[in-house]
Design a protein around this motif. Structure first.
Motif, PDB file in Angstrom:
ATOM      1  N   LEU A  45      -7.251  39.332  -7.325  1.00 44.11           N
ATOM      2  CA  LEU A  45      -6.848  38.812  -5.898  1.00 44.11           C
ATOM      3  C   LEU A  45      -7.220  39.921  -4.648  1.00 44.11           C
ATOM      4  O   LEU A  45      -7.490  39.653  -3.757  1.00 44.11           O
ATOM      5  CB  LEU A  45      -5.438  38.320  -5.819  1.00 44.11           C
ATOM      6  CG  LEU A  45      -5.324  37.244  -6.650  1.00 44.11           C
ATOM      7  CD1 LEU A  45      -3.657  36.875  -6.638  1.00 44.11           C
ATOM      8  CD2 LEU A  45      -6.041  35.955  -6.240  1.00 44.11           C
ATOM      9  N   THR A  56      -1.127  38.630   4.319  1.00 48.08           N
ATOM     10  CA  THR A  56      -2.559  38.449   4.635  1.00 48.08           C
ATOM     11  C   THR A  56      -3.218  39.629   4.307  1.00 48.08           C
ATOM     12  O   THR A  56      -2.820  40.759   4.854  1.00 48.08           O
ATOM     13  CB  THR A  56      -2.851  37.925   6.000  1.00 48.08           C
ATOM     14  OG1 THR A  56      -2.248  36.629   6.136  1.00 48.08           O
ATOM     15  CG2 THR A  56      -4.262  37.563   6.234  1.00 48.08           C
ATOM     16  N   ARG A 107      -7.570  36.898   2.575  1.00 45.75           N
ATOM     17  CA  ARG A 107      -6.744  36.005   1.544  1.00 45.75           C
ATOM     18  C   ARG A 107      -5.192  35.921   2.195  1.00 45.75           C
ATOM     19  O   ARG A 107      -4.740  37.032   2.458  1.00 45.75           O
ATOM     20  CB  ARG A 107      -6.616  36.746   0.257  1.00 45.75           C
ATOM     21  CG  ARG A 107      -7.631  36.248  -0.458  1.00 45.75           C
ATOM     22  CD  ARG A 107      -7.759  36.502  -2.072  1.00 45.75           C
ATOM     23  NE  ARG A 107      -8.497  35.693  -3.138  1.00 45.75           N
ATOM     24  CZ  ARG A 107      -9.336  36.432  -3.642  1.00 45.75           C
ATOM     25  NH1 ARG A 107      -9.582  37.540  -3.790  1.00 45.75           N
ATOM     26  NH2 ARG A 107     -10.197  35.441  -4.638  1.00 45.75           N
ATOM     27  N   ARG A 108      -4.539  34.715   1.958  1.00 44.86           N
ATOM     28  CA  ARG A 108      -3.442  34.733   2.349  1.00 44.86           C
ATOM     29  C   ARG A 108      -2.653  34.614   0.990  1.00 44.86           C
ATOM     30  O   ARG A 108      -2.700  33.622   0.256  1.00 44.86           O
ATOM     31  CB  ARG A 108      -2.883  33.261   3.379  1.00 44.86           C
ATOM     32  CG  ARG A 108      -3.293  33.618   4.743  1.00 44.86           C
ATOM     33  CD  ARG A 108      -3.055  32.627   5.609  1.00 44.86           C
ATOM     34  NE  ARG A 108      -1.566  32.326   5.786  1.00 44.86           N
ATOM     35  CZ  ARG A 108      -0.981  31.342   5.538  1.00 44.86           C
ATOM     36  NH1 ARG A 108      -1.721  30.084   5.485  1.00 44.86           N
ATOM     37  NH2 ARG A 108       0.343  31.366   5.815  1.00 44.86           N
ATOM     38  N   LEU A 109      -1.459  35.257   0.995  1.00 46.05           N
ATOM     39  CA  LEU A 109      -0.791  35.248  -0.105  1.00 46.05           C
ATOM     40  C   LEU A 109       0.797  34.918  -0.153  1.00 46.05           C
ATOM     41  O   LEU A 109       1.312  35.210   0.927  1.00 46.05           O
ATOM     42  CB  LEU A 109      -0.553  36.707  -0.952  1.00 46.05           C
ATOM     43  CG  LEU A 109      -2.143  37.309  -1.215  1.00 46.05           C
ATOM     44  CD1 LEU A 109      -1.930  38.746  -1.762  1.00 46.05           C
ATOM     45  CD2 LEU A 109      -2.935  36.670  -2.222  1.00 46.05           C
ATOM     46  N   GLU A 146      -2.107  32.873  -4.632  1.00 44.12           N
ATOM     47  CA  GLU A 146      -2.946  32.636  -3.393  1.00 44.12           C
ATOM     48  C   GLU A 146      -2.278  31.483  -2.457  1.00 44.12           C
ATOM     49  O   GLU A 146      -2.256  30.544  -3.272  1.00 44.12           O
ATOM     50  CB  GLU A 146      -4.339  32.700  -3.717  1.00 44.12           C
ATOM     51  CG  GLU A 146      -5.225  32.597  -2.522  1.00 44.12           C
ATOM     52  CD  GLU A 146      -6.824  32.701  -3.111  1.00 44.12           C
ATOM     53  OE1 GLU A 146      -7.118  32.623  -4.325  1.00 44.12           O
ATOM     54  OE2 GLU A 146      -7.696  33.067  -2.398  1.00 44.12           O
ATOM     55  N   TRP A 171      -9.942  30.559  -0.764  1.00 39.26           N
ATOM     56  CA  TRP A 171     -10.284  31.503  -0.059  1.00 39.26           C
ATOM     57  C   TRP A 171     -10.943  30.958   1.023  1.00 39.26           C
ATOM     58  O   TRP A 171     -11.404  30.118   1.162  1.00 39.26           O
ATOM     59  CB  TRP A 171     -11.345  32.030  -1.197  1.00 39.26           C
ATOM     60  CG  TRP A 171     -12.538  32.866  -0.527  1.00 39.26           C
ATOM     61  CD1 TRP A 171     -13.818  32.681  -0.040  1.00 39.26           C
ATOM     62  CD2 TRP A 171     -12.040  34.361  -0.579  1.00 39.26           C
ATOM     63  NE1 TRP A 171     -14.255  33.796   0.270  1.00 39.26           N
ATOM     64  CE2 TRP A 171     -13.188  35.026   0.181  1.00 39.26           C
ATOM     65  CE3 TRP A 171     -11.106  35.344  -0.888  1.00 39.26           C
ATOM     66  CZ2 TRP A 171     -13.276  36.216   0.375  1.00 39.26           C
ATOM     67  CZ3 TRP A 171     -11.097  36.461  -0.278  1.00 39.26           C
ATOM     68  CH2 TRP A 171     -12.194  37.152   0.141  1.00 39.26           C
TER      69      TRP A 171
END
Lengths: 134, 245
Positions: free
Chosen positions: B145, B194, B203-205, B228, B232
């Protein structure tokens, strides 16, 4: 057998108990008595008692960390009994009681019984751990 | 003669009990990892034997078959009784301590292997953060990730990405090159983070954390697990030449 004697009769009692003493030889001195017939402490008995007294605390301290369910208390009891027997044997010549020797044997026997119990307990514990016995 | 017989009888009782003790000691099974080892068993058997020898000598003396020259020997043997007990107790204690430490080491190895397999198979990224928010451990999913190589040493100290806590939509949030913002005294749940790369990857986690307490000194670090939050995001710049792993 267990007869109290006065200090005056001590020499006579000592002569009588000489036959019980395994270290006595015909014509030899009775252990615990000097050539004048006065009661004295046996140096080897005193040394053994002192050694036992000195080593008892480390034995108990180390023994506290041992895993021996139930048998540990019996083991300690046996140790204390043997120590008591040593004490009795050490001061024995100064005590004008002919039955003391028999008492000492009883204490030794009780100590031996405690050790047998503790050893058997350890054996049972090991057998349970190995699954040989529930 | 009567006295001699009585004296032998007196000796019989401790003789019997100490014989029983010796037999019981000899019957204790010795096994690897058990409570008692051969050394302790030998010492205990020897200590019980000293009194057996003394008692037998006493009986033999009463019966007139014990040579007086051996009296000092028996006396010396009697002296060994308590030291032998001490040696036996110490041998048993050290054996149990050694066995415990070996068992503890095996337990740690097993737990470590289990934890490693959990980390390797977990579908979430897991990282361990130190007190300044740098990554000290990352599992394979976290490496994927965060687009980190397997050799983490350089990327952990000088990562290519930057991080901001919260949605990056307004672009006003502070960006950092570590996860220091995730170090809080209390656990965090479902925090948006982010991660952005210089080439426009993003990527936003969704992150959960559990802090490491450091006594009164504050937070010593944290474990952060993340997944995630959304698929993506495409690169915003044409310079992005490859897709993430």
């Amino acid at each position: 057998m267990c007869t109290f004697v006065t200090r005056t009769d001590f020499r006579m009692a000592a002569d009588r108990s000489a036959a019980y003493n395994p270290r006595w030889r015909p014509g030899g001195l009775q252990p615990g008595f000097d050539s004048a017939g006065e009661a004295t402490l046996n140096p080897s008995d005193v040394f053994r008692f002192v050694i036992a007294l000195v080593l008892l605390p480390p034995i108990l301290r180390i023994g506290r960390g041992i895993r021996l369910p139930f048998g540990r208390r019996v083991f300690v009891a046996g140790l204390l009994l043997i120590l008591l027997a040593f004490a009795v044997q050490t001061v024995g010549p100064l005590v004008p009681w002919t039955g003391l020797r028999f008492v000492r044997h009883l204490i030794y026997a009780a100590g031996g019984f405690c050790f047998a119990w503790a050893a058997w307990s350890a054996r049972t514990h090991e057998l349970v751990l190995t699954g040989a016995r529930r | 003669m009567i006295a001699s017989t009585w004296s032998v009888t007196e000796d019989i009782l401790p003789l019997l009990t100490f014989t029983a003790a010796l037999v019981a000691v000899l019957m204790i099974p010795v096994r690897p990892g058990g409570s008692i080892n051969t050394a302790a068993k030998t010492f205990f058997a020897a200590s019980v034997s000293t009194y057996l020898i003394s008692t037998l000598a006493s009986v033999a003396s009463h019966l007139g078959i014990f040579p007086s020259e051996l009296d000092p020997v028996v006396t010396s043997i009697e002296m060994l009784w308590v030291p032998l007990i001490l040696f036996g107790v110490y041998a048993m204690y050290s054996h149990q301590q050694l066995t415990d430490s070996v068992d503890a080491r095996h337990a740690v190895v097993r737990a470590s292997e289990m934890l490693e397999s959990v980390m390797d198979t977990a579908p979430a990224g897991v990282v361990v953060l130190n007190d300044v928010g740098s990554i000290t451990f990352a599992n394979p999913e976290a490496r994927r990730l965060l687009d980190m190589e397997d050799d983490l040493s350089s990327e952990m100290t000088d990562p290519k990405w930057s991080v901001c806590v919260g949605d990056e939509s307004d672009g006003s949030l502070d960006r950092r090159c570590d996860f220091l913002d995730l170090l809080a005294p209390e656990p965090l749940r479902d925090v948006s983070v982010t991660v952005s790369w210089p080439n426009g990857w993003r990527r936003r986690l969704a992150v959960n954390t559990t802090p490491f307490a450091n006594g009164s000194a504050g937070v010593a670090g944290a474990v952060a697990a993340f997944v995630e939050r959304e698929p993506w995001s495409p690169p915003v710049r044409a310079a992005a030449s490859r897709s993430p792993r």
